[in-house]
Design a protein around this motif. Structure first.
Motif, PDB file in Angstrom:
ATOM      1  N   LEU A   1       0.887  -1.533  -0.041  1.00  0.00           N
ATOM      2  CA  LEU A   1      -0.204  -0.014   0.014  1.00  0.00           C
ATOM      3  C   LEU A   1       0.788   1.141   0.040  1.00  0.00           C
ATOM      4  N   GLU A   2       1.866   1.385   0.823  1.00  0.00           N
ATOM      5  CA  GLU A   2       2.682   2.549   1.049  1.00  0.00           C
ATOM      6  C   GLU A   2       3.715   2.788   0.365  1.00  0.00           C
ATOM      7  N   LEU A   3       4.277   1.768  -0.071  1.00  0.00           N
ATOM      8  CA  LEU A   3       5.620   1.732  -1.009  1.00  0.00           C
ATOM      9  C   LEU A   3       5.186   1.412  -2.487  1.00  0.00           C
ATOM     10  N   HIS A   4       4.314   0.726  -2.779  1.00  0.00           N
ATOM     11  CA  HIS A   4       3.939   0.460  -4.166  1.00  0.00           C
ATOM     12  C   HIS A   4       2.677   0.947  -4.652  1.00  0.00           C
ATOM     13  N   GLY A   5       2.022   1.559  -3.742  1.00  0.00           N
ATOM     14  CA  GLY A   5       0.546   2.062  -4.196  1.00  0.00           C
ATOM     15  C   GLY A   5      -0.342   1.012  -4.833  1.00  0.00           C
ATOM     16  N   ASN A   6      -0.305  -0.299  -4.428  1.00  0.00           N
ATOM     17  CA  ASN A   6      -0.915  -1.235  -5.248  1.00  0.00           C
ATOM     18  C   ASN A   6      -2.077  -1.535  -3.799  1.00  0.00           C
ATOM     19  N   ALA A   7      -3.247  -0.976  -3.826  1.00  0.00           N
ATOM     20  CA  ALA A   7      -4.464  -1.005  -3.042  1.00  0.00           C
ATOM     21  C   ALA A   7      -4.949  -2.348  -2.917  1.00  0.00           C
ATOM     22  N   ALA A   8      -5.126  -2.931  -4.320  1.00  0.00           N
ATOM     23  CA  ALA A   8      -5.752  -4.317  -4.361  1.00  0.00           C
ATOM     24  C   ALA A   8      -4.864  -5.318  -3.751  1.00  0.00           C
ATOM     25  N   GLU A   9      -3.644  -5.420  -3.954  1.00  0.00           N
ATOM     26  CA  GLU A   9      -2.681  -6.292  -3.461  1.00  0.00           C
ATOM     27  C   GLU A   9      -2.668  -6.079  -1.941  1.00  0.00           C
ATOM     28  N   ALA A  10      -2.302  -4.927  -1.573  1.00  0.00           N
ATOM     29  CA  ALA A  10      -2.417  -4.497   0.080  1.00  0.00           C
ATOM     30  C   ALA A  10      -3.488  -5.176   0.646  1.00  0.00           C
TER      31      ALA A  10
ATOM     32  N   GLN B   1      -4.552 -13.118  12.513  1.00  0.00           N
ATOM     33  CA  GLN B   1      -4.562 -12.511  13.840  1.00  0.00           C
ATOM     34  C   GLN B   1      -5.203 -11.110  13.716  1.00  0.00           C
ATOM     35  N   LYS B   2      -5.642 -10.943  14.873  1.00  0.00           N
ATOM     36  CA  LYS B   2      -6.650  -9.499  14.856  1.00  0.00           C
ATOM     37  C   LYS B   2      -5.984  -8.704  15.955  1.00  0.00           C
ATOM     38  N   GLU B   3      -5.022  -8.275  16.001  1.00  0.00           N
ATOM     39  CA  GLU B   3      -4.798  -6.978  16.842  1.00  0.00           C
ATOM     40  C   GLU B   3      -4.919  -5.651  16.377  1.00  0.00           C
ATOM     41  N   PRO B   4      -4.963  -4.654  17.258  1.00  0.00           N
ATOM     42  CA  PRO B   4      -5.237  -3.380  16.534  1.00  0.00           C
ATOM     43  C   PRO B   4      -4.594  -3.097  15.455  1.00  0.00           C
ATOM     44  N   ALA B   5      -3.263  -3.246  15.307  1.00  0.00           N
ATOM     45  CA  ALA B   5      -2.386  -2.980  13.976  1.00  0.00           C
ATOM     46  C   ALA B   5      -2.775  -3.821  12.779  1.00  0.00           C
ATOM     47  N   ASP B   6      -3.413  -4.869  13.157  1.00  0.00           N
ATOM     48  CA  ASP B   6      -3.903  -5.868  11.972  1.00  0.00           C
ATOM     49  C   ASP B   6      -5.096  -5.069  11.489  1.00  0.00           C
ATOM     50  N   ALA B   7      -6.066  -4.835  12.505  1.00  0.00           N
ATOM     51  CA  ALA B   7      -7.328  -3.941  11.983  1.00  0.00           C
ATOM     52  C   ALA B   7      -6.892  -2.615  11.210  1.00  0.00           C
ATOM     53  N   VAL B   8      -5.908  -1.717  11.799  1.00  0.00           N
ATOM     54  CA  VAL B   8      -5.590  -0.511  11.178  1.00  0.00           C
ATOM     55  C   VAL B   8      -5.108  -0.771   9.700  1.00  0.00           C
ATOM     56  N   VAL B   9      -4.233  -1.982   9.517  1.00  0.00           N
ATOM     57  CA  VAL B   9      -3.934  -2.276   8.091  1.00  0.00           C
ATOM     58  C   VAL B   9      -4.829  -2.793   7.163  1.00  0.00           C
ATOM     59  N   LEU B  10      -5.710  -3.439   7.842  1.00  0.00           N
ATOM     60  CA  LEU B  10      -6.943  -4.094   7.034  1.00  0.00           C
ATOM     61  C   LEU B  10      -7.730  -2.693   6.588  1.00  0.00           C
ATOM     62  N   LEU B  11      -8.183  -1.832   7.440  1.00  0.00           N
ATOM     63  CA  LEU B  11      -8.817  -0.800   7.169  1.00  0.00           C
ATOM     64  C   LEU B  11      -8.252   0.127   6.343  1.00  0.00           C
ATOM     65  N   ALA B  12      -7.024   0.525   6.438  1.00  0.00           N
ATOM     66  CA  ALA B  12      -6.454   1.395   5.473  1.00  0.00           C
ATOM     67  C   ALA B  12      -6.341   0.724   4.248  1.00  0.00           C
ATOM     68  N   ALA B  13      -6.124  -0.352   3.829  1.00  0.00           N
ATOM     69  CA  ALA B  13      -6.138  -1.023   2.734  1.00  0.00           C
ATOM     70  C   ALA B  13      -7.579  -1.121   1.970  1.00  0.00           C
ATOM     71  N   ALA B  14      -8.647  -1.253   3.202  1.00  0.00           N
ATOM     72  CA  ALA B  14     -10.201  -1.017   2.364  1.00  0.00           C
ATOM     73  C   ALA B  14     -10.354   0.060   2.130  1.00  0.00           C
ATOM     74  N   VAL B  15     -10.075   1.162   2.495  1.00  0.00           N
ATOM     75  CA  VAL B  15     -10.416   2.563   2.302  1.00  0.00           C
ATOM     76  C   VAL B  15      -9.646   2.808   0.993  1.00  0.00           C
ATOM     77  N   ALA B  16      -8.368   2.527   0.783  1.00  0.00           N
ATOM     78  CA  ALA B  16      -7.715   2.906  -0.278  1.00  0.00           C
ATOM     79  C   ALA B  16      -8.452   1.950  -1.564  1.00  0.00           C
ATOM     80  N   ALA B  17      -8.662   0.925  -1.433  1.00  0.00           N
ATOM     81  CA  ALA B  17      -9.341  -0.061  -2.266  1.00  0.00           C
ATOM     82  C   ALA B  17     -10.997   0.158  -2.484  1.00  0.00           C
ATOM     83  N   ASN B  18     -11.400   0.949  -1.907  1.00  0.00           N
ATOM     84  CA  ASN B  18     -12.851   1.195  -1.938  1.00  0.00           C
ATOM     85  C   ASN B  18     -13.705   0.033  -1.795  1.00  0.00           C
ATOM     86  N   ASP B  19     -13.117  -0.649  -0.766  1.00  0.00           N
ATOM     87  CA  ASP B  19     -13.954  -2.048  -0.348  1.00  0.00           C
ATOM     88  C   ASP B  19     -14.800  -2.167   0.805  1.00  0.00           C
TER      89      ASP B  19
END
Length: 399
Positions: free
Chosen positions: A321-330, A341-359
């Protein structure tokens, strides 16, 4: 802490994992119980001595365990995954036994947990606890693993079952780490701060660990000043600790303090998570190293996959997401990681990717998890607001 908030380091135990009297029970992978030499670890006198003892007495379990624990400690301190293989090799005589010695099971469980083979880790921990329910290290490790998987009520039960001889600070940290995840992180912070203040000032290891926990609780509660104070205190007690450096680097990156994050992570680039943070900062700063770092990370992630190691899948999603700008792959990687795994950091990464990918489906996954689990985190709140007001095309449900 977020990424491995309460991950235990069996290598830090004494020769026996049994709690007797009131010994120091390392309760987190973030506890620094000794400073390992920087660089040249393979040539360190301590490692040479342990290797010599193990090779001269190949059937001596005590010598093999000492060497294995040292390698696990080196892996924790350096981020070098090869030490896990060395630890396993040291215990090769006992590693694949259906009923290995208890301490071998514990090392095996810790390494399985680090590699995200959680079912295998639980099987070994359950076998230990079936025979000895008062085994503090196994109990704490099980609580950690359940936290990582997002099974917070079960993790809380493990904390409640800790034997009475475990020092108060570790019991409190276990209980309050879960409470901070499944409720009000600031309330947990205030309670743990009282416990932290009772720790002797010369116990730098425990103070570094507790300040790190407090920093992340404060960050999730939106108390930035308190979070930064605690991050700095933790790093003052444990300079260069890779987990603390990574957590503080994320704090800085989230606040666009990219130059500080870049300098903070410069010395730790041998570890994949720190190289990632360094690369993100470099890209934002327009530093020429960003491209080289991105290529290095791609190679390292590929090597991890060949080993069957998915421990850095969250980092791989961030890189996409942050280096390659590939939201779908992220998003694909973040969803795979979320299954494990479902720690807060995992939720942050999933949600950031979801927002970027409009999912919309993945946004809903995180929102529903927050509702059911009670997770509160200002970082997730910001991302949910972004999802509610997308600047690009309307969200698409890809479920």
């Amino acid at each position: 802490m977020n990424a491995s908030s309460f991950v235990l380091a069996v290598c830090m135990l004494a020769a026996s994992s049994t709690v007797q009297g009131a010994p120091r029970v390392p309760a987190s992978d973030d506890v620094v119980v000794g400073t390992l030499p920087s660089g040249g670890t393979a040539r360190s006198p301590a490692l040479r001595a342990l290797r010599g003892a193990a090779s001269q007495q190949p059937e001596d379990l005590h010598a093999a365990l000492a060497l294995a624990r040292h390698h696990v400690a080196l892996g924790r301190a350096t981020g070098d995954p090869r030490h896990a293989g060395h630890a396993q090799a040291a215990l090769a005589r006992w590693w694949r036994l259906p009923d290995p010695p208890e301490d071998v099971r514990l090392v095996r469980a810790i390494l399985a947990q680090r590699e995200h083979r959680f079912d295998a880790a639980l099987a070994d921990l359950d076998a230990i606890l079936a025979r000895r329910p008062s085994h503090a290290q196994a109990r704490l490790t099980r609580a950690t693993l359940l936290q990582v998987r997002g099974q917070w009520p079960e993790a809380a039960q493990e904390c409640d079952r800790l034997p009475s001889q475990v020092p108060r600070a570790y019991v409190a940290a276990c209980v309050l780490s879960v409470a901070a995840l499944a409720g009000d992180p600031w309330n947990a912070y205030t309670q743990l701060a009282v416990v932290r203040d009772d720790v002797p000032p010369d116990d730098a290891d425990a103070l570094a660990w507790l300040d790190g926990l407090l920093a992340e609780m404060a960050e999730r509660a939106g108390r930035d000043r308190d979070a930064e104070t605690r991050y700095r205190a933790a790093l003052a007690a444990a300079p260069g600790d890779p987990y603390l450096v990574g957590a503080y680097a994320d704090f800085l990156l989230d606040r666009r303090r990219d130059r500080e994050a870049f300098e903070l992570t410069r010395a730790g680039r041998a570890a994949d998570p720190l190289l990632l943070r360094h690369a993100i900062a470099a890209k934002r700063l327009g530093d020429g190293f960003a491209g080289e770092a991105a290529a290095q990370l791609r190679d390292r992630f590929a090597a991890s996959r060949r080993r069957g190691d998915s421990a850095h899948q969250r980092e791989e999603a961030r890189a996409a997401l942050e280096l390659h700008g590939n939201a779908a792959e992220a998003l694909r990687l973040a969803r795979e990681n979320w299954r494990v795994q479902k720690e807060p950091a995992d939720a942050v990464v999933l949600l950031a990717a979801a927002v970027a990918a409009n999912d919309a489906g993945s946004v809903g996954t995180v929102r529903d998890f927050m509702t059911v689990s009670g997770l509160r985190d200002v970082r997730l709140d910001r991302l949910l607001r972004a999802a509610a007001h997308p600047t690009r095309a309307s969200l698409r449900n890809r479920e």
